[in-house]
Design an enzyme around this catalytic site. Sequence first.
Site, PDB file in Angstrom:
ATOM      1  N   ASP A  30       0.760  -1.276   0.098  1.00 56.70           N
ATOM      2  CA  ASP A  30       0.040   0.214  -0.030  1.00 56.70           C
ATOM      3  C   ASP A  30       0.960   1.463  -0.062  1.00 56.70           C
ATOM      4  O   ASP A  30       1.775   1.187   0.568  1.00 56.70           O
ATOM      5  CB  ASP A  30      -0.982   0.063   1.454  1.00 56.70           C
ATOM      6  CG  ASP A  30      -2.180   0.911   1.145  1.00 56.70           C
ATOM      7  OD1 ASP A  30      -2.183   1.411  -0.073  1.00 56.70           O
ATOM      8  OD2 ASP A  30      -2.642   1.175   1.989  1.00 56.70           O
ATOM      9  N   HIS A  47       2.950   3.637  -8.917  1.00 58.07           N
ATOM     10  CA  HIS A  47       2.694   2.299  -9.186  1.00 58.07           C
ATOM     11  C   HIS A  47       3.917   1.594  -9.774  1.00 58.07           C
ATOM     12  O   HIS A  47       4.435   0.542  -9.515  1.00 58.07           O
ATOM     13  CB  HIS A  47       1.529   2.184 -10.069  1.00 58.07           C
ATOM     14  CG  HIS A  47       0.138   2.443  -9.235  1.00 58.07           C
ATOM     15  ND1 HIS A  47      -0.188   2.052  -7.933  1.00 58.07           N
ATOM     16  CD2 HIS A  47      -0.889   3.363  -9.578  1.00 58.07           C
ATOM     17  CE1 HIS A  47      -1.068   2.627  -7.723  1.00 58.07           C
ATOM     18  NE2 HIS A  47      -1.662   3.352  -8.560  1.00 58.07           N
ATOM     19  N   LEU A 141      10.840 -20.280  -4.374  1.00 58.25           N
ATOM     20  CA  LEU A 141       9.905 -19.606  -3.773  1.00 58.25           C
ATOM     21  C   LEU A 141       8.480 -19.760  -4.519  1.00 58.25           C
ATOM     22  O   LEU A 141       8.434 -19.609  -5.934  1.00 58.25           O
ATOM     23  CB  LEU A 141      10.363 -18.043  -3.911  1.00 58.25           C
ATOM     24  CG  LEU A 141       9.303 -16.965  -3.467  1.00 58.25           C
ATOM     25  CD1 LEU A 141       9.297 -17.037  -1.826  1.00 58.25           C
ATOM     26  CD2 LEU A 141       9.390 -15.709  -3.870  1.00 58.25           C
TER      27      LEU A 141
HETATM   28  C1  IPE Z   1      -5.393  -2.777  -0.545  1.00 57.62           C
HETATM   29  O1  IPE Z   1      -5.141  -1.218  -0.610  1.00 57.62           O
HETATM   30  C2  IPE Z   1      -5.260  -3.241  -1.807  1.00 57.62           C
HETATM   31  C3  IPE Z   1      -3.912  -3.652  -2.354  1.00 57.62           C
HETATM   32  C4  IPE Z   1      -2.840  -3.249  -1.905  1.00 57.62           C
HETATM   33  C5  IPE Z   1      -3.747  -4.008  -3.712  1.00 57.62           C
HETATM   34  P1  IPE Z   1      -6.332  -0.116  -0.948  1.00 57.62           P
HETATM   35  O2  IPE Z   1      -5.480   1.096  -0.874  1.00 57.62           O
HETATM   36  O3  IPE Z   1      -7.205  -0.557  -1.955  1.00 57.62           O
HETATM   37  O4  IPE Z   1      -6.951  -0.459   0.552  1.00 57.62           O
HETATM   38  P2  IPE Z   1      -7.873   0.551   1.243  1.00 57.62           P
HETATM   39  O5  IPE Z   1      -8.664   1.200   0.436  1.00 57.62           O
HETATM   40  O6  IPE Z   1      -6.898   1.687   1.822  1.00 57.62           O
HETATM   41  O7  IPE Z   1      -8.413   0.066   2.555  1.00 57.62           O
HETATM   42  C1  IPE Z   2      -1.253   0.281  -3.572  1.00 58.78           C
HETATM   43  O1  IPE Z   2      -0.965   1.614  -3.467  1.00 58.78           O
HETATM   44  C2  IPE Z   2      -1.639  -0.246  -4.943  1.00 58.78           C
HETATM   45  C3  IPE Z   2      -3.014  -0.571  -5.207  1.00 58.78           C
HETATM   46  C4  IPE Z   2      -3.784  -0.609  -4.310  1.00 58.78           C
HETATM   47  C5  IPE Z   2      -3.215  -1.198  -6.407  1.00 58.78           C
HETATM   48  P1  IPE Z   2      -2.479   2.781  -3.568  1.00 58.78           P
HETATM   49  O2  IPE Z   2      -2.717   2.986  -5.193  1.00 58.78           O
HETATM   50  O3  IPE Z   2      -3.431   2.231  -2.638  1.00 58.78           O
HETATM   51  O4  IPE Z   2      -1.545   4.177  -2.811  1.00 58.78           O
HETATM   52  P2  IPE Z   2      -2.550   4.835  -1.871  1.00 58.78           P
HETATM   53  O5  IPE Z   2      -2.915   4.093  -0.742  1.00 58.78           O
HETATM   54  O6  IPE Z   2      -3.503   5.752  -2.321  1.00 58.78           O
HETATM   55  O7  IPE Z   2      -1.336   5.848  -1.282  1.00 58.78           O
HETATM   56 MG    MG Z   3      -4.006   2.373  -0.769  1.00 60.68          MG
END
Ligand code: IPE
Ligand code: IPE
Ligand code: MG
Length: 263
Positions: A30, A47, A141
Site C-alpha cells: 500500500d 505504481h 519460492l
Molecule cells: C489494498 O489497498 C489493496 C492492495 C494493496 C492491492 P487499498 O489502498 O485498496 O486499501 P484501502 O482502500 O486503503 O482499504
Molecule cells: C497500492 O497503492 C496499490 C494498489 C492498491 C493497487 P495505492 O494506490 O493504494 O496508494 P495509496 O494508498 O493511495 O497511497
Molecule cells: Mg491504498
Amino acid sequence: MIEGDDGRRGPGARVAEPRPIPAHVGIIMDGNGRWAAARGLPRLEGHRRGVDALRAAVKSASDLGVRYLTVYSFSSENWTRPIEEVTDLMGLLKRFIRKDLADLHRNGVRVRIIGERVRLMPDIRALLDEAEILTAANDGLVLVVAFNYGSRQEIAGAMRRIAEGVASGAIDPATIGPDTVSTHLDTAGIPDPDLIIRTSGEQRLSNFLMWQAAYAEFVFLPCHWPDFDRTAMEAALEAYTARDRRFGGIRPAELERKVKTAL
Ligand code: IPE
Ligand code: IPE
Ligand code: MG
C-alpha cells in the site's frame, strides 16, 4: 519503528528462542499513490516504482528463505478507482508478467494467481495462465499474486462450490469443517500466512486473506510501498521472530511451570 513489535528486544531483554523465519509472508503493498503525491508525481509513477519494489521483495524473500510470498496487487474493490488508474494498473501487471516471467522462471519461482479470473480481459487471463503453466514444476519460492482478489468473494465462491458438492451428493454436509472450506478456497494447498506485512501505516486487511489470516502475525510499517526494501523485509521478519505465537494454547515454559507446581 515497527508498530505492534512487542518490545522484547534491546539491552537486558529476555532473549527469545531463535525461531524459524515465516514460511509464508503476505504483503499488502500500500501507499504507491501517497509516495507519488509526496514527490509531486502522478500516481502512475508510484505504481511503477511499486513494481520495482515488488521485484526486490521477491528476491529478498527468496534469499531469506521464505517459501511462499503472497502479494496483494489488485483488490476486488480497486475497480472503483478512476478508469485511467485501473487501466494503468492492468497495463503494469501485463508488463510485469511479460518482462519478468522469464527471470522468475529462471530463478525457480513458481507463480500462482488467486482472485477472480473469469471476468478479466482475455489477454490478461492468458498471461496469468501462461505464468502458472510455465512455472508449475518449479520448486523455489512460490509467488502468489492476489489479482482481482477479495476474501469475501473468495469465501462466497468456496461456499458455492461446497453447496454444489452437497447438491450433487459428492459432499456429506455432516463432514463439512474448516478443512473443507480451506480446500475450496483459491489458496487450496498453500499454507496459511504466518506473517502479514502492510506498508503505508494503515492497519486493516482490506479484504485480504481473511480466512487464512486467523493466526497470522501482523507487522505494519510506516513506509510507502515503493520504499520497501531488503532492510524493511529484514525488519519485518525480525519483528515476527520476536513474537510469541500460541495458537490459543500456552507456551511450553508456562506448561512446564504448571507441571512443576502440580507435582
Ligand atoms: C489494498 O489497498 C489493496 C492492495 C494493496 C492491492 P487499498 O489502498 O485498496 O486499501 P484501502 O482502500 O486503503 O482499504
Ligand atoms: C497500492 O497503492 C496499490 C494498489 C492498491 C493497487 P495505492 O494506490 O493504494 O496508494 P495509496 O494508498 O493511495 O497511497
Ligand atoms: Mg491504498
